[in-house]
Design an enzyme around this catalytic site. Structure first.
Site, PDB file in Angstrom:
ATOM      1  N   PHE A   8       4.519  -9.019  22.731  1.00 35.18           N
ATOM      2  CA  PHE A   8       4.143  -8.421  21.439  1.00 35.18           C
ATOM      3  C   PHE A   8       2.815  -8.960  20.910  1.00 35.18           C
ATOM      4  O   PHE A   8       2.579  -8.937  19.699  1.00 35.18           O
ATOM      5  CB  PHE A   8       5.256  -8.633  20.407  1.00 35.18           C
ATOM      6  CG  PHE A   8       6.603  -8.141  20.879  1.00 35.18           C
ATOM      7  CD1 PHE A   8       6.818  -6.798  21.111  1.00 35.18           C
ATOM      8  CD2 PHE A   8       7.640  -9.030  21.111  1.00 35.18           C
ATOM      9  CE1 PHE A   8       8.048  -6.339  21.570  1.00 35.18           C
ATOM     10  CE2 PHE A   8       8.874  -8.575  21.567  1.00 35.18           C
ATOM     11  CZ  PHE A   8       9.076  -7.234  21.789  1.00 35.18           C
ATOM     12  N   GLN A  57       0.825 -12.754  28.764  1.00 32.14           N
ATOM     13  CA  GLN A  57       0.186 -11.444  28.888  1.00 32.14           C
ATOM     14  C   GLN A  57      -1.173 -11.599  29.559  1.00 32.14           C
ATOM     15  O   GLN A  57      -1.825 -10.618  29.873  1.00 32.14           O
ATOM     16  CB  GLN A  57      -0.011 -10.832  27.496  1.00 32.14           C
ATOM     17  CG  GLN A  57       1.284 -10.521  26.772  1.00 32.14           C
ATOM     18  CD  GLN A  57       1.054 -10.076  25.345  1.00 32.14           C
ATOM     19  OE1 GLN A  57       1.473 -10.734  24.410  1.00 32.14           O
ATOM     20  NE2 GLN A  57       0.385  -8.943  25.137  1.00 32.14           N
ATOM     21  N   GLU A  89       1.386   0.175  21.066  1.00 30.84           N
ATOM     22  CA  GLU A  89       1.265  -0.294  19.685  1.00 30.84           C
ATOM     23  C   GLU A  89       1.275   0.808  18.616  1.00 30.84           C
ATOM     24  O   GLU A  89       1.868   0.621  17.552  1.00 30.84           O
ATOM     25  CB  GLU A  89      -0.040  -1.091  19.514  1.00 30.84           C
ATOM     26  CG  GLU A  89      -0.170  -2.295  20.389  1.00 30.84           C
ATOM     27  CD  GLU A  89      -1.611  -2.786  20.402  1.00 30.84           C
ATOM     28  OE1 GLU A  89      -2.431  -2.208  21.147  1.00 30.84           O
ATOM     29  OE2 GLU A  89      -1.921  -3.718  19.653  1.00 30.84           O
ATOM     30  N   ARG A  91       1.213  -6.800  17.960  1.00 31.18           N
ATOM     31  CA  ARG A  91       1.328  -5.342  18.086  1.00 31.18           C
ATOM     32  C   ARG A  91       0.630  -4.576  16.955  1.00 31.18           C
ATOM     33  O   ARG A  91       1.093  -4.568  15.818  1.00 31.18           O
ATOM     34  CB  ARG A  91       2.809  -4.972  18.131  1.00 31.18           C
ATOM     35  CG  ARG A  91       3.104  -3.674  18.843  1.00 31.18           C
ATOM     36  CD  ARG A  91       4.582  -3.514  18.992  1.00 31.18           C
ATOM     37  NE  ARG A  91       4.943  -2.502  19.981  1.00 31.18           N
ATOM     38  CZ  ARG A  91       6.172  -2.325  20.415  1.00 31.18           C
ATOM     39  NH1 ARG A  91       7.151  -3.067  19.974  1.00 31.18           N
ATOM     40  NH2 ARG A  91       6.434  -1.390  21.311  1.00 31.18           N
ATOM     41  N   PHE A 148      -2.626  -5.269  16.201  1.00 21.33           N
ATOM     42  CA  PHE A 148      -3.860  -6.059  16.242  1.00 21.33           C
ATOM     43  C   PHE A 148      -4.773  -5.752  15.047  1.00 21.33           C
ATOM     44  O   PHE A 148      -5.940  -5.409  15.207  1.00 21.33           O
ATOM     45  CB  PHE A 148      -4.583  -5.747  17.563  1.00 21.33           C
ATOM     46  CG  PHE A 148      -5.452  -6.853  18.095  1.00 21.33           C
ATOM     47  CD1 PHE A 148      -4.911  -7.918  18.795  1.00 21.33           C
ATOM     48  CD2 PHE A 148      -6.839  -6.824  17.914  1.00 21.33           C
ATOM     49  CE1 PHE A 148      -5.724  -8.927  19.306  1.00 21.33           C
ATOM     50  CE2 PHE A 148      -7.656  -7.831  18.414  1.00 21.33           C
ATOM     51  CZ  PHE A 148      -7.095  -8.878  19.121  1.00 21.33           C
ATOM     52  N   ALA A 163      -3.825  -4.402  23.835  1.00 23.40           N
ATOM     53  CA  ALA A 163      -4.498  -3.235  23.275  1.00 23.40           C
ATOM     54  C   ALA A 163      -3.903  -1.935  23.836  1.00 23.40           C
ATOM     55  O   ALA A 163      -4.585  -0.915  23.902  1.00 23.40           O
ATOM     56  CB  ALA A 163      -6.013  -3.291  23.517  1.00 23.40           C
TER      57      ALA A 163
HETATM   58  N1  MTE Z   1       7.279  -3.547  24.425  1.00 25.81           N
HETATM   59  C1  MTE Z   1       8.158  -4.511  24.760  1.00 25.81           C
HETATM   60  N2  MTE Z   1       9.400  -4.152  25.117  1.00 25.81           N
HETATM   61  N3  MTE Z   1       7.807  -5.829  24.749  1.00 25.81           N
HETATM   62  C2  MTE Z   1       6.553  -6.228  24.376  1.00 25.81           C
HETATM   63  O1  MTE Z   1       6.254  -7.426  24.379  1.00 25.81           O
HETATM   64  N4  MTE Z   1       4.316  -5.525  23.572  1.00 25.81           N
HETATM   65  C3  MTE Z   1       3.570  -4.501  22.859  1.00 25.81           C
HETATM   66  C4  MTE Z   1       3.757  -3.140  23.521  1.00 25.81           C
HETATM   67  N5  MTE Z   1       5.139  -2.880  23.759  1.00 25.81           N
HETATM   68  C5  MTE Z   1       5.604  -5.225  23.992  1.00 25.81           C
HETATM   69  C6  MTE Z   1       6.019  -3.873  24.062  1.00 25.81           C
HETATM   70  C7  MTE Z   1       2.138  -4.775  22.764  1.00 25.81           C
HETATM   71  S1  MTE Z   1       1.585  -5.804  21.544  1.00 25.81           S
HETATM   72  C8  MTE Z   1       1.225  -4.187  23.592  1.00 25.81           C
HETATM   73  S2  MTE Z   1      -0.435  -4.432  23.412  1.00 25.81           S
HETATM   74  C9  MTE Z   1       1.653  -3.312  24.699  1.00 25.81           C
HETATM   75  O2  MTE Z   1       3.072  -3.166  24.769  1.00 25.81           O
HETATM   76  C10 MTE Z   1       1.132  -3.891  26.001  1.00 25.81           C
HETATM   77  O3  MTE Z   1       1.550  -3.189  27.106  1.00 25.81           O
HETATM   78  P1  MTE Z   1       0.825  -1.851  27.610  1.00 25.81           P
HETATM   79  O4  MTE Z   1      -0.634  -2.055  27.513  1.00 25.81           O
HETATM   80  O5  MTE Z   1       1.305  -1.699  29.006  1.00 25.81           O
HETATM   81  O6  MTE Z   1       1.314  -0.762  26.706  1.00 25.81           O
HETATM   82 MO1  MOS Z   2      -0.834  -6.298  21.956  1.00 29.71          MO
HETATM   83  S1  MOS Z   2      -1.038  -7.085  20.078  1.00 29.71           S
HETATM   84  O1  MOS Z   2      -2.538  -5.954  22.075  1.00 29.71           O
HETATM   85  O2  MOS Z   2      -0.594  -7.689  22.895  1.00 29.71           O
END
Ligand code: MTE
Ligand code: MOS
Length: 760
Positions: free
Chosen positions: A236, A205, A722, A350, A352, A519
Site C-alpha cells: 500500500f 515494493q 490506487e 495508495r 500518493f 504509482a
Molecule cells: N492491493 C493489495 N491487495 N495490496 C497492496 O499492497 N497496493 C496498492 C495497489 N493495490 C496494494 C494493492 C498500491 S499503493 C499501488 S501503487 C498498486 O497496488 C501497486 O501495484 P500495481 O502497480 O501493480 O497496481
Molecule cells: Mo503506491 S502509494 O504508489 O505504492
C-alpha cells in the site's frame, strides 16, 4: 487445485489465483524456512521525539546472553544514510546527533532469540538532552520549518479574477493520516553468501532501493547483493522506501556476525516507527459565477511530512498536479508546504497525495453548491474538463480520452441520482434524528512517475525445451494480482495456457535496476516489457515454425498452445516448436525492455507532461446517519470506473473494492493520535479502527466503464491500483450532506455526533 490442463477458462483463472491466499498457503517472510544458526534482529529506538544523544554505551549490552552483535552508527562501514531522495535520514542515529521523532533507531541487535535481544536492549546506557518537539503543522508554518521549498502552481491571474467574481467563498479543511496496516509487518532476511556478498529476502515494493542501501551501507557493490521478493502481505505504499530499514539492519547484522539474520518488526513497533499517509491543513478561497462555475481558486496546503523527507517532495508534486481534480479552473494558484514535525516520516500511501488534493477540490465544489443552493452534482457538471475546449490542466497537459461527463451521465442514471434526491428530501423532512445524504464524486487520476527516469522496465522470458515458460518481470506482488496479470499478458502473446506459465520471484539479479512497484504502473511497465520479450521471441521462432510446417512464408499466429498458419491450415504445437528450436541450437530465452520517454515537467515553469494518461470514473454514495449515535449506513454505493480494457476483470474489480474500502477507512474511521510528548498513542487494532466487513456498503454496485480503450498502454488497459480510493470521498461528502455541516477527515463517530449548529 482442481483444474484440467489446457486452456484455462475465466473461473479457472480465478480459482488458481485465490487458492493459495484462501487456504493460507501463501508464504511471507515470517513463514520462510530458515537456515540453521539464523539470528533474530531487533531495533532500539529513541524514547524522545526530539532530543540530543549526548552519550551512548553499548558495551554492557554486548555481553548479554545470546547476543551476537550490537551495532551503532560507528559500526557502519559505508556512509550512514538510507535517505531515498534528499540526504537527511541516517540509518542509525549517531552519538551527538539529534533524533527527529520518538522511535528513531539508535542501535540494532542480533541475538539467538527476540527475548535475549530485548534483554540486551535494556542494558544500553545512554543520555539524552530533551528538546521541545514540534508536533503540529501550525507550529512548523510559524517557524517556516519546511523540508523543501514550498511548491507552487499558478495559472492566469487568480487574485484579479477573484476580486471581480460575482461570488466568493472561503473555507478550510483538515485531514488526518493513515496507517498502512499491511498484514505482514516490515520484514527481511539477510543471508551471507559463501562467495561473499548477501542474499536478502525482503517484503518490499522496491527491491532495487533495498539493494542500493544494503550495498552502500556496507561499502559493497550492487553486484554483491541480491534482493529477492516473494509475495508481500500488503504494501500500500508503505513498502516503497521504508522496507529498506529492515533490509539495511538485517544486512548490517548479517555482515557483522556472518550469520543469517531475520528481522521482523513487531506490530506496535512497525506502527510507531514507520510513516503514514500525509495529514494536512488546507485553506482556500474560490471565486465563481451564478451557475457555480469556478473562475478563480486559491489554495494553500500545509502537509505534515514528519521528521525527514523520505518521498514527501514527490507526494506533494503528485498532489499539486491534482489540485484541479476533474475540473477546468482557468485561474488557479496553489501553494503546498512540506512541514517538518517531530513525528514518523510520512511516506507513500495508495494515492500518493492525490486523495488529499481531491478532498480539497471536492469540498470546494460542494460548498459552492451550498452557497448557491444548487445540487452539487450539477455544479460538478458545469466545471468538468471539456473535450474540445477547457481541456488543459494548470500545468498545461492536454486531458485526452475524457469520459468525465459520460461517466457522470451514466452514474446519475444508474443511481437515479435525482430521484433519490427527492426521496431523501422527503425522508429528511419526516425524520428528526436520522438523516440521509447523497454525493457524487468523479475521478481523474494521472498515471506515471513524475520523475522521468523511473518510467522504465526490463523483463526476461525463458522457454524450456518441454514447452513450459518462466517469466521474470521487475514488479512485486503485494496482493494486487500483478503476477496473475503478467501471466495473462504472456498467455495472450504466446498463446500458451496459463498453467504452463510460471512467474518467478522478483530478483535484482535477474532484472536489474528496477523501479518501485508503485504509482499503479506495475501492469503498464512489466506488461509492456514482457510483451517486448514475446515479440522478439516470436520474431526469431516464426521462421522455424514455418519450416516445421513445411512452409516458406505465411502469417503465423500463436494461440491455443499452437503456432500455426491459418491460410495454410496447418500448425505445430508450441511444445514441439520449443523442443525443436532447442535441438537446432536456437536460444529460447529473451529479454524485453520498455520505456516511457518525455514524461516529466519543468520545475521552473511547473508545466509539462507528468502523466502518460489519466484514469477516470465516477461514484455516488447514499448514506443514512443517526444523529444521536453517530452511526451511519452506506445504503448504496455506485462506482463506475474506467480501466480501459482490463487484463483481468476479476482482479480489477477486486482492486476497486479494496481501494474504496481503504479510502473509507481514511475518510471515516482511522484516527491517529499523537500525545503531547510526540508519542503515537494509536499503535494497534485495539486503539485504531480499520474497515472490516461491517463497514461494507449494504448495496455495492461496481461497474467498469465500457468502450474507452487506452491506446497508449499495454493491451489497451489502464492502471487500477490506487485511483478508486478517491471514490470513498463520496461517502464523506454524503455524510456532510446528511448533517448539513462540513466535516474533517476522518469523520469519525465522535465528529458525527457533534451537535448540529452553524459553525460560522
Ligand atoms: N492491493 C493489495 N491487495 N495490496 C497492496 O499492497 N497496493 C496498492 C495497489 N493495490 C496494494 C494493492 C498500491 S499503493 C499501488 S501503487 C498498486 O497496488 C501497486 O501495484 P500495481 O502497480 O501493480 O497496481
Ligand atoms: Mo503506491 S502509494 O504508489 O505504492
Amino acid at each position: 487445485m482442481n483444474h484440467t490442463p489446457g486452456i484455462m477458462t475465466e473461473p479457472d483463472l480465478i480459482q488458481y489465483r485465490e487458492a493459495a491466499h484462501l487456504s493460507g498457503e501463501t508464504r511471507y517472510i515470517p513463514d520462510m524456512e530458515l537456515y540453521r544458526g539464523t539470528l533474530t534482529g531487533y531495533a532500539v529506538s529513541s524514547p524522545h521525539a526530539k532530543a540530543r544523544l549526548e552519550h551512548l554505551d553499548v558495551s554492557l549490552a554486548r555481553t548479554s546472553p545470546g547476543v551476537a552483535a550490537v551495532l551503532t552508527a560507528n559500526d557502519i562501514p559505508g556512509p550512514n544514510t538510507m535517505a531515498p531522495v534528499i540526504d537527511d535520514e541516517p540509518c542509525l542515529l549517531p552519538e551527538g546527533g539529534t533524533c527527529g521523532y520518538m522511535g528513531q533507531v539508535v542501535c540494532i541487535i542480533a541475538a539467538d532469540t527476540l527475548e535475549n535481544a530485548k534483554k540486551a536492549a535494556s542494558l544500553i546506557e545512554w543520555q539524552w538532552k530533551v528538546l521541545d518537539p514540534v508536533l503540529t503543522v501550525e507550529e512548523a508554518m510559524k517557524n517556516e520549518d519546511f523540508l523543501f521549498k514550498p511548491l507552487r502552481l499558478k495559472r492566469g491571474d487568480p487574485a484579479h479574477v477573484m476580486e471581480n467574481a460575482p461570488f466568493r467563498k472561503k473555507g478550510s479543511l483538515e485531514a488526518g493520516g493513515q496507517e498502512h496496516y499491511y498484514f505482514e509487518t516490515q520484514a527481511a532476511y539477510a543471508v551471507p553468501l559463501h562467495q561473499g556478498g548477501l542474499l536478502i529476502r525482503s517484503s518490499t515494493q522496491n527491491p532495487t532501493d533495498n539493494q542500493r542501501f544494503a550495498t552502500s551501507l556496507l561499502g559493497l557493490k550492487a553486484s554483491d547483493v541480491e534482493v529477492q521478493v516473494g509475495f508481500l502481505g500488503g504494501g500500500f505504499g508503505g513498502k516503497q522506501t521504508q522496507a529498506t530499514w529492515t533490509v539495511a539492519w538485517s544486512a548490517l547484522l548479517a555482515w557483522k556476525t556472518k550469520k543469517p539474520v531475520l528481522f521482523i518488526m513487531e506490530r506496535d513497533q512497525d506502527f510507531r516507527l514507520t510513516g503514514k499517509r500525509h495529514p494536512f491543513k488546507a485553506h482556500w478561497e474560490a471565486g465563481f459565477d451564478h451557475q457555480g462555475r469556478i473562475l478563480a481558486l486559491e489554495i494553500s496546503m500545509s502537509y505534515d511530512c514528519g521528521w525527514c523527507n523520505d518521498v514527501s517532495i514527490a507526494v506533494l508534486h503528485h498532489s499539486l498536479f491534482h489540485m484541479d481534480g476533474a475540473y477546468y479552473i482557468p485561474h488557479i494558484d496553489s501553494v503546498l508546504y512540506g512541514c517538518r514535525t517531530n513525528k514518523p516520516s510520512n511516506t507513500a500511501f495508495r494515492g500518493f497525495g492525490v486523495p488529499q488534493a481531491i478532498s480539497v477540490i471536492e469540498s470546494v465544489i460542494t460548498q459552492i453548491a451550498q452557497t448557491l443552493g444548487k445540487d452539487s452534482a450539477n455544479v460538478r457538471w458545469k466545471n468538468y474538463y471539456g473535450i474540445r475546449k477547457n481541456n488543459r490542466t494548470p500545468y498545461n497537459m492536454l486531458v485526452e480520452h475524457n469520459i468525465l461527463r459520460a461517466a457522470h451521465r451514466q452514474i446519475v442514471q444508474k443511481s437515479d441520482y435525482f430521484g433519490l434526491r427527492k426521496k431523501i428530501n422527503a425522508f429528511n423532512k419526516k425524520n428528526t434524528f436520522k438523516k440521509q445524504g447523497l454525493a457524487l464524486v468523479p475521478g481523474k487520476f494521472g498515471i506515471s512517475f513524475n520523475e522521468s527516469f523511473f518510467n522504465q522496465a526490463g523483463a526476461l522470458i525463458n522457454i524450456y525445451r518441454d514447452g513450459s515458460v518462466l517469466i521474470h518481470h521487475p514488479g512485486t506482488e503485494m496482493g494486487q494480482g500483478l503476477h496473475d496479470k503478467m501471466r495473462t499478458v504472456v498467455h495472450r502473446e504466446l498463446g500458451v495456457s496459463t498453467d504452463f506459465i510460471r512467474v518467478a520471484d522478483t530478483s535484482t539479479s535477474i532484472i536489474p535496476n528496477t523501479t518501485s512497484t508503485a504509482a499503479s504502473t506495475g501492469t503498464d511497465f512489466s506488461g509492456a516489457a514482457l510483451k517486448d520479450a514475446c515479440d522478439k521471441l516470436k520474431k526469431r521462432l516464426n521462421p522455424i515454425a514455418l519450416k516445421m510446417m513445411g512452409l516458406e512464408k505465411g502469417k503465423v499466429v500463436w494461440e491455443n498452445n499452437t503456432v500455426s498458419c491459418k491460410e495454410a491450415g496447418t500448425g505445430v504445437p508450441f511444445k514441439e516448436l520449443s523442443f525443436h528450436s532447442y535441438m537446432i541450437l536456437e536460444s529460447l530465452s529473451e529479454k524485453g525492455f520498455y520505456k516511457r520517454e518525455n514524461i516529466g515537467f519543468n520545475l521552473d515553469t511547473m508545466t509539462g507532461r507528468p502523466y502518460w494518461y489519466y484514469v477516470m470514473g465516477s461514484s455516488v454514495a447514499h448514506v443514512e446517519l443517526n444523529l444521536l449515535t453517530g452511526q451511519f449506513r452506506i445504503l448504496d454505493m455506485w462506482i463506475l470506473h474506467d480501466c480501459g480494457e482490463p487484463v483481468d476483470k476479476g482482479i480489477d474489480m477486486g482492486q476497486i473494492h479494496g481501494a474504496f474500502m481503504q479510502g473509507l477507512g481514511w475518510c471515516t474511521l482511522e484516527k491517529l493520535i499523537t500525545g503531547k510528548n510526540g508519542r503515537l498513542e494509536t499503535y494497534s487494532l485495539d486503539n485504531y479502527k480499520i474497515p472490516g466487513i461491517y463497514e461494507l456498503p449494504e448495496n455495492f454496485h461496481i461497474e467498469l466503464f465500457q468502450g474507452n480503450p487506452e491506446p497508449l498502454n499495454i493491451h489497451n488497459t489502464r492502471a487500477i491500483g490506487e485511483p478508486p480510493l478517491i471514490y470513498a470521498l463520496s461517502v464523506w461528502l454524503a455524510l456532510q450532506d446528511a448533517r448539513g455541516t462540513t466535516l474533517p477527515i476522518p469523520a469519525t463517530r465522535e465528529e458525527l455526533i457533534k451537535p448540529l449548529y452553524n459553525e460560522e
